[in-house]
Structures are given as structure tokens and as C-alpha cells.
Design a protein around this motif. Structure first.
Motif, mmCIF file in Angstrom:
data_model
loop_
_atom_site.group_PDB
_atom_site.id
_atom_site.type_symbol
_atom_site.label_atom_id
_atom_site.label_comp_id
_atom_site.label_asym_id
_atom_site.label_seq_id
_atom_site.Cartn_x
_atom_site.Cartn_y
_atom_site.Cartn_z
ATOM 1 N N ASN A 227 37.557 153.266 30.093
ATOM 2 C CA ASN A 227 37.785 152.044 30.862
ATOM 3 C C ASN A 227 38.705 152.359 32.042
ATOM 4 N N LEU A 228 38.068 152.896 33.083
ATOM 5 C CA LEU A 228 38.872 153.361 34.225
ATOM 6 C C LEU A 228 39.513 152.218 34.992
ATOM 7 N N LYS A 229 38.827 151.069 34.946
ATOM 8 C CA LYS A 229 39.374 149.917 35.645
ATOM 9 C C LYS A 229 40.709 149.495 35.028
ATOM 10 N N LEU A 230 40.738 149.511 33.730
ATOM 11 C CA LEU A 230 41.973 149.142 33.034
ATOM 12 C C LEU A 230 43.074 150.163 33.320
ATOM 13 N N GLN A 231 42.676 151.428 33.380
ATOM 14 C CA GLN A 231 43.648 152.464 33.708
ATOM 15 C C GLN A 231 44.284 152.182 35.076
ATOM 16 N N TRP B 45 48.657 156.283 31.546
ATOM 17 C CA TRP B 45 47.533 155.583 30.930
ATOM 18 C C TRP B 45 46.313 156.488 30.975
ATOM 19 N N THR B 46 45.692 156.692 29.831
ATOM 20 C CA THR B 46 44.537 157.596 29.764
ATOM 21 C C THR B 46 43.304 156.933 30.369
ATOM 22 N N ASP B 47 42.223 157.691 30.445
ATOM 23 C CA ASP B 47 40.986 157.160 31.024
ATOM 24 C C ASP B 47 40.413 155.983 30.232
ATOM 25 N N ASP B 48 40.870 155.784 28.997
ATOM 26 C CA ASP B 48 40.390 154.602 28.272
ATOM 27 C C ASP B 48 41.357 153.421 28.465
ATOM 28 N N GLY B 49 42.371 153.607 29.281
ATOM 29 C CA GLY B 49 43.267 152.503 29.608
ATOM 30 C C GLY B 49 44.387 152.299 28.600
ATOM 31 N N ARG B 50 44.434 153.142 27.557
ATOM 32 C CA ARG B 50 45.536 152.989 26.593
ATOM 33 C C ARG B 50 46.760 153.724 27.111
ATOM 34 N N ASP B 403 38.186 141.746 31.556
ATOM 35 C CA ASP B 403 38.683 142.964 30.913
ATOM 36 C C ASP B 403 40.169 142.903 30.663
ATOM 37 N N LYS B 404 40.869 142.478 31.726
ATOM 38 C CA LYS B 404 42.319 142.483 31.648
ATOM 39 C C LYS B 404 42.762 141.610 30.484
ATOM 40 N N PHE B 407 41.880 143.448 27.248
ATOM 41 C CA PHE B 407 42.429 144.741 26.881
ATOM 42 C C PHE B 407 43.926 144.882 27.042
#
Lengths: 247, 415
Positions: A227-231, B45-50, B403-404, B407
């Protein structure tokens, strides 16, 4: 016609200047405060330069804290560190409100002045918060840690105090490249320097740990959750330039 | 094997551990390198957003156990590696001083024996605290079946300890973890709680645990009821939920195409409601076994109790306010502080931070509703409005907003 007050660009200078204005009886709407070096003279202006007086700034600081609290004073300081237009004039008006209403100034969120200071200080404290995590130190020859950044707001001072706690037994340098400012910590105290630049080469260990960190960063991502957008939401691109894992 | 390869193997093996918290520690120290920060700090933040806050690694991925869901189980043919305590300490220190991390999260598979493994974890943390004078955050796993004495010694050096409960029922545990029993998990958990209550500087940021979601048939009701029990009985700080990512092809595990992320998110929200908002599991699951995937659990509860609404914002108690969808703890506190000075209208609420999109159906300001007749709406209609909007947003590919919302709260569960 405006009364243009000039100050030296420091926070204490601004407080001295505000203290000076408060002691006069000028109509608030006719006051403008501008940093000396940024002032462009206008034909009808009567600029007045107020020189820094540590005692006066200290007095006003104490007065503000006494009628409100430290948190409110911190808001004023953070607003000063922001890049907001006309922040000085807003800070002056805000201090007037604080002196009148005390702590209750928080509840005047309808007020443009209060709103301005709230927003500007929030912006600054958010950026400080981000850099607490996103600052990257490199070990340079001699074992000194060296970090570069280009913050939107002028946050070198508060961020340096944070790292003094965090890295208290290491020598380090933090470099605001945008403003050519440095802070240097020698395990006892911090020195702040203006108009400085620095070139440093890495220590022998540095490349190994950068490689390890890049590898770890890649390893931790779960492919199925990509999920690059979230990143980017959490870690906007403006921070990437000095992030080892993003280069 | 060099340190790069070890880090790759033992980092990858730890990435499914969910906890990233580095907050809430109260260890009293005034020496050495580093500090903990009350609010916790994310470092990347990793590529998965965590977020990455701690160096999260396994000490070893060699395991004598054979749990069906686990990538490191004995019967898997994968590359194995084991750190030395010295290697972990060096990595931690070097990452920490470069400000890559907030501290260490040290977990492990069980090599040789539970006691051997626990001893290694203890040695590592001892080295960090005493030889390196490291004061940053340390989260260590307590290994099931390890001696309580070792766990105790480790707990005095750590900020947080956790024993993973893994699965929400004994039946599922028996099915998927032939080597673990309920007691092997609850005994150390209870021990850590008890010592934590008696001693200062023992696991001062408290204890947490983690369960896997979606690998078995356990319902949301079962999961949240168990969490409620863990919060009450063991005073746990957090229960983490991990949507199961298929790593093994094992007939005992439910077929999982994709990790059930939305379900995981709803569980975090429900967890938040029982932990912070004074809801009970019984209230959330009056009729159904599972949470509604379309709306958050607070909306779900409110729609079933429209008789309790509308709530008058200028009069309602704190307890009533925090049950209104769209009003959180922060907004409720601000409402109460602000209304002392003047009565609040809908514009004020917006400025305070109330999410009117949800709240507007459930509140009045000085007797007025947000739009005329809004309060007469039927539960189905409200739900339709709330979900249609989300669906429309998704269709219009305004995914960022959607998304925001989903997540950012994956970790916090905040509604």
C-alpha cells in the motif's frame, strides 16, 4: 497608516518588540511587526526598530506564563518557528488576547488570531514529531554522528534538545541545509551556529549499517498488504531526500 | 553466514508480529544511551504502509514446534539462522544511534528447548542494558514453557513482554498448535501480570498479546469476548489482531485467499470500544456472531439503539457523548470544556473535530437537528447513507480518503 515595528529576527527580539508596543497606546489594528532584514520600506511608513533586551523579553515571557500556562507559551514559540506570513503581528495580537483572557484563550477558536496561532504551532509540532523519527544520522570519521535535513519550519532548536536527551553520550551535529544552520553537541552542551556548511566523509562502519538498514526495510514489507499510497501519507516525499531506506 | 543474511532471514521471519508500540514506558533510569518517549515514535513506514518503530527480529527461526500457521515450523524446509546475543546488541545499538529505530522487539522460535531460548533472549537484553548502557525501548517475548525464573529476570530489563495467545479458542489451538497448550500460554501471562503488580521497574510498559484472525472458524464474538477477559483478568495493555496471511499449505487451516484486512480493522475498532469507550463485548454482540463489515461497530451499536438518540450535545454527559458515532474521546472532552463558555452549534462541532458525516444522525444542538427530519430516519436508511457514500467514494477512485480511514486505524483502532 501603519506603525511598522522592526525586530532582529530572534524570538527574544520579538518579545522585546511586543513588550514595547504593549507599553504604548497604539490602536492594535495599526500595528505591523516585521523582521529587520525582510523589511521593504514604504513611502508613508514610520519604521521603528526595537533592540533586543533580554530582561524585557524575560519579563513578558513570565507574565504570559503567569496568566496562562507553559503550554500556551510553547504555542507562541512554535508559531514563531513557523514560516507563516505575518506571524509576528499575529503573535502580538495573540499575546494581547492571552493577557486579557488567560488560559481561556483556548476556547476562542472562532477568533482568527487564535486560529492562526493554533494552526501554525500545530504545523510546527507535527513537523518536529515527524523528524524525531525520520532524522537520519550518519557516522562520520571520528565517530561523530551527522544528520542533515531541510525542514519547512525553523525547528533546529527544539529538535536538537530532543536529540540531546536521546543521544546524550554521543557527539553529534544536526545540519539544517535550507537555512545553513548547525547545532553541535559535544556530550555536554549544544552550540548553535549560523551560516555554516559542512562536508564530512563516512566512517568505516557506516556503509555496512546503511546496507543493513536498507535490507531490513525491504524485508519488513508484507507483499500481500502492499500500500504505497498509505506509505506516502505517513511519510510524505518531502522527507525522502535524506532517508537512507528511500535512496 | 554473514550478518546481512541473518538479518534478512530473521527479519523476514518476524514481520508478521504485529505489535509496534514503543510507548508508555516508565522505567526509572538516569544513565546511559537513549531514552523512551511516552508517546512512542515511528521511524519509517514500509511499502505496506505499516510503521517501523522497533528493530523487530527473531533470535532464531529454528523451531522444535510444528504449528500449522507458522512459516518457521519444524516441518518446513526453509533457510535457518540464529543470531548471537552480541550480534543483536550490535545491530540494535548501531541502528539506534543512527535514529533508524526506537528500540528492539525480540522474538524467537524455540530452538533446543524453551529454557535455552529464553536464556538467549535474557542474555541479549542483559548485554544491551548493562554492557551497552542502552536505555531505549525493549519488547521481549516470553517463551511458552520457559522457566518462570528466567522470565522474571528478563522482565526487569524489558519495557514490555508478551506471550502470544495465537488463537482465540482452546479447540483451535489444539488443532493448529499440537505442541502448545492453553496453560503454556496463560501461565507465563498470569505470572507477568502478578509480578508487574508487585514490583517496580518490571515490564513497566505492560504486557500485550497477539492473535491470528481468519485461520480458524472462531467468530468475532469469541475473539472480542476473549480480549475483554484478557484486559480484565490479566490487565493487558493491548491485544493485537493479525489477519492471517497464508504461508503454509495446510489442510487444517481455513482457505485464505487474501488476509482479511477489513475484518481485522473492525476488530481493532471493537477492541478500542471495549478498552477505551466502556462498551462491553455483550453489548456489541447482542444478536450476531460477527461484526458488520459495512459500518464500524459504534455505528452498528447506535443503529440498534436509536431509542437512546438523539443526544443533546449541550447537555449530554461524557459517557453519553462518547457513544455517539463520530464523537471520540478528544471531541467529547472538548465539547464539555467548551460548552461551559457558550452553547455549541453544528459549526462549532466541526471546528472541535466531530465527524458530522456520522454524528449528524444522532445529535441535536440546542434542540435543533442537522437537517430537518434527519432524526426520523430508519436504521436501514442511515446505514444506506453511510455505506453508499463510502461505496461511491470507492467507485470514484477517491481511494486515498477511504484507505486512510481504514488503514491509519489498523494499528490504533481509533474510531
Amino acid at each position: 497608516m501603519y506603525n511598522v515595528f522592526l525586530y532582529d529576527g530572534t524570538f527574544d527580539g520579538l518579545l522585546t518588540c511586543i513588550d514595547e508596543i504593549l507599553s504604548t497606546h497604539i490602536n492594535e489594528d495599526e500595528v505591523v511587526i516585521v523582521e529587520k532584514d525582510k523589511y521593504q520600506p514604504m513611502f508613508f511608513d514610520k519604521p521603528i526598530y526595537v533592540t533586543l533586551d533580554k530582561n524585557r523579553s524575560q519579563e513578558l515571557r513570565q507574565k504570559v506564563i503567569n496568566v496562562s500556562d507553559k503550554m500556551i507559551f510553547k504555542k507562541i514559540y512554535y508559531c514563531f518557528l513557523s514560516e507563516s506570513q505575518n506571524k509576528e503581528t499575529y503573535i502580538y495580537k495573540y499575546i494581547k488576547l492571552v493577557l486579557k483572557h488567560g488560559k481561556k484563550v483556548k476556547y476562542l477558536y472562532h477568533d482568527d488570531v487564535v486560529n492562526f496561532v493554533e494552526k501554525a504551532s500545530k504545523n510546527v509540532s507535527r513537523e518536529i514529531g515527524k523528524y524525531m523519527g525520520l532524522m537520519r544520522f550518519n557516522e562520520i570519521k571520528g565517530g561523530v554522528l551527522y544528520a542533515q535535513f531541510e525542514p519547512t519550519n525553523d525547528i533546529l532548536v527544539p529538535i536538537s534538545y530532543f536529540f540531546r536527551e536521546r543521544l546524550k553520550s554521543f557527539k553529534w551535529i544536526i545540519h539544517d541545509k535550507k537555512r545553513s544552520k548547525l547545532s553541535i553537541y559535544d556530550t555536554r552542551m549544544i552550540k548553535f551556529l549560523n551560516g555554516m556548511n559542512l562536508n564530512a566523509s563516512f566512517s568505516d562502519n557506516e556503509n555496512l549499517y546503511q546496507k543493513l538498514w536498507k535490507l531490513y526495510f525491504k524485508t519488513m514489507a508484507i507483499e500481500e498488504r502492499k500500500n504505497l499510497k498509505l506509505q506516502r501519507q505517513n511519510m510524505p516525499k518531502k522527507y525522502w531526500k535524506y532517508l537512507i531506506e528511500k535512496n | 553466514m554473514d550478518i546481512l543474511e541473518k538479518l534478512q532471514i530473521l527479519g523476514a521471519a518476524a514481520k508478521y508480529d504485529v505489535s509496534c508500540a514503543s510507548s508508555g514506558s516508565k522505567r526509572e533510569v538516569n544513565y546511559g544511551i537513549g531514552s523512551t518517549f511516552t508517546a512512542g515514535i515511528c521511524h519509517s513506514w514500509t511499502d505496506d504502509g505499516r510503521c517501523i518503530s522497533l528493530l523487530k527480529i527473531l533470535f532464531t527461526n529454528e523451531c522444535i514446534f510444528d504449528c500449522a500457521y507458522c512459516i518457521n515450523r519444524k516441518s518446513n524446509d526453509i533457510k535457518r539462522a540464529t543470531f548471537t546475543p552480541h550480534e543483536v546488541a550490535e545491530l540494535t545499538m548501531n541502528f539506534y544511534k543512527r535514529n533508524y529505530i526506537e528500540g528492539l522487539f525480540l522474538s524467537s522460535a524455540i530452538k533446543n528447548s524453551p529454557d535455552w531460548t529464553m536464556e538467549m533472549l535474557y542474555k541479549t537484553v542483559y548485554l544491551l542494558r548493562h554492557k551497552y548502557q542502552f536505555n531505549g525501548y525493549i519488547h521481549v517475548k516470553a517463551i511458552p514453557y520457559a522457566s518462570l525464573d528466567l522470565i522474571r529476570k528478563t522482565g526487569f530489563l524489558a519495557d514490555r513482554m508478551s506471550v502470544n495467545i495465537e488463537l482465540p479458542s482452546e479447540k483451535s489451538l489444539k488443532l493448529l498448535c499440537p505442541n502448545k497448550t492453553k496453560e503454556s500460554i496463560l501461565k507465563p501471562m498470569e505470572f507477568i501480570t502478578r509480578v508487574g503488580e508487585e514490583e517496580r521497574n518490571f515490564v513497566s510498559a505492560g504486557q500485550s498479546t497477539q492473535m491470528i484472525i481468519g485461520a480458524t472458524e472462531d467468530s468475532d464474538r469469541k475473539i472480542i469476548t476473549l480480549s475483554q477477559h484478557l484486559y480484565k483478568k490479566f490487565k493487558l495493555k493491548r491485544v493485537y489482531y493479525s489477519a492471517y496471511t497464508p504461508v503454509n499449505d495446510d489442510p487444517r487451516i481455513l482457505k485464505v485467499e487474501k488476509p482479511p484486512l477489513l475484518r481485522e480493522h473492525r476488530l481493532y475498532q471493537a477492541d478500542w470500544l471495549i478498552r477505551v469507550y466502556n462498551f462491553t463485548a455483550e453489548e456489541l454482540f447482542e444478536k450476531d456472531e460477527n461484526l458488520d463489515l459495512e459500518v464500524d461497530p459504534k455505528v452498528m451499536w447506535a443503529l440498534r439503539h436509536l431509542d437512546k438518540f438523539p443526544v443533546e450535545v449541550n447537555k449530554a454527559s461524557y459517557e453519553e457523548l462518547i457513544r455517539v458515532p463520530g464523537i471520540g474521546i478528544k471531541s467529547a472532552r472538548r465539547i464539555i470544556k467548551n460548552r461551559v463558555f457558550h452553547s455549541l452549534d453544528f459549526d462549532d462541532l466541526k471546528k472541535i473535530g466531530v465527524v458530522l458525516k456520522r454524528a449528524k444522525f444522532f445529535i441535536t444542538c440546542n434542540g435543533k437537528t442537522y437537517e430537518r427530519h434527519l432524526i426520523d430516519l430508519q436504521p436501514e436508511k442511515i446505514k444506506l447513507q453511510l455505506t453508499e457514500k463510502a461505496a461511491a467514494q470507492q467507485r470514484m477512485q477517491q481511494l486515498s480518503f477511504f484507505d486512510k480511514e481504514i488503514f491509519t486505524s489498523v494499528i490504533t483502532g481509533e474510531i
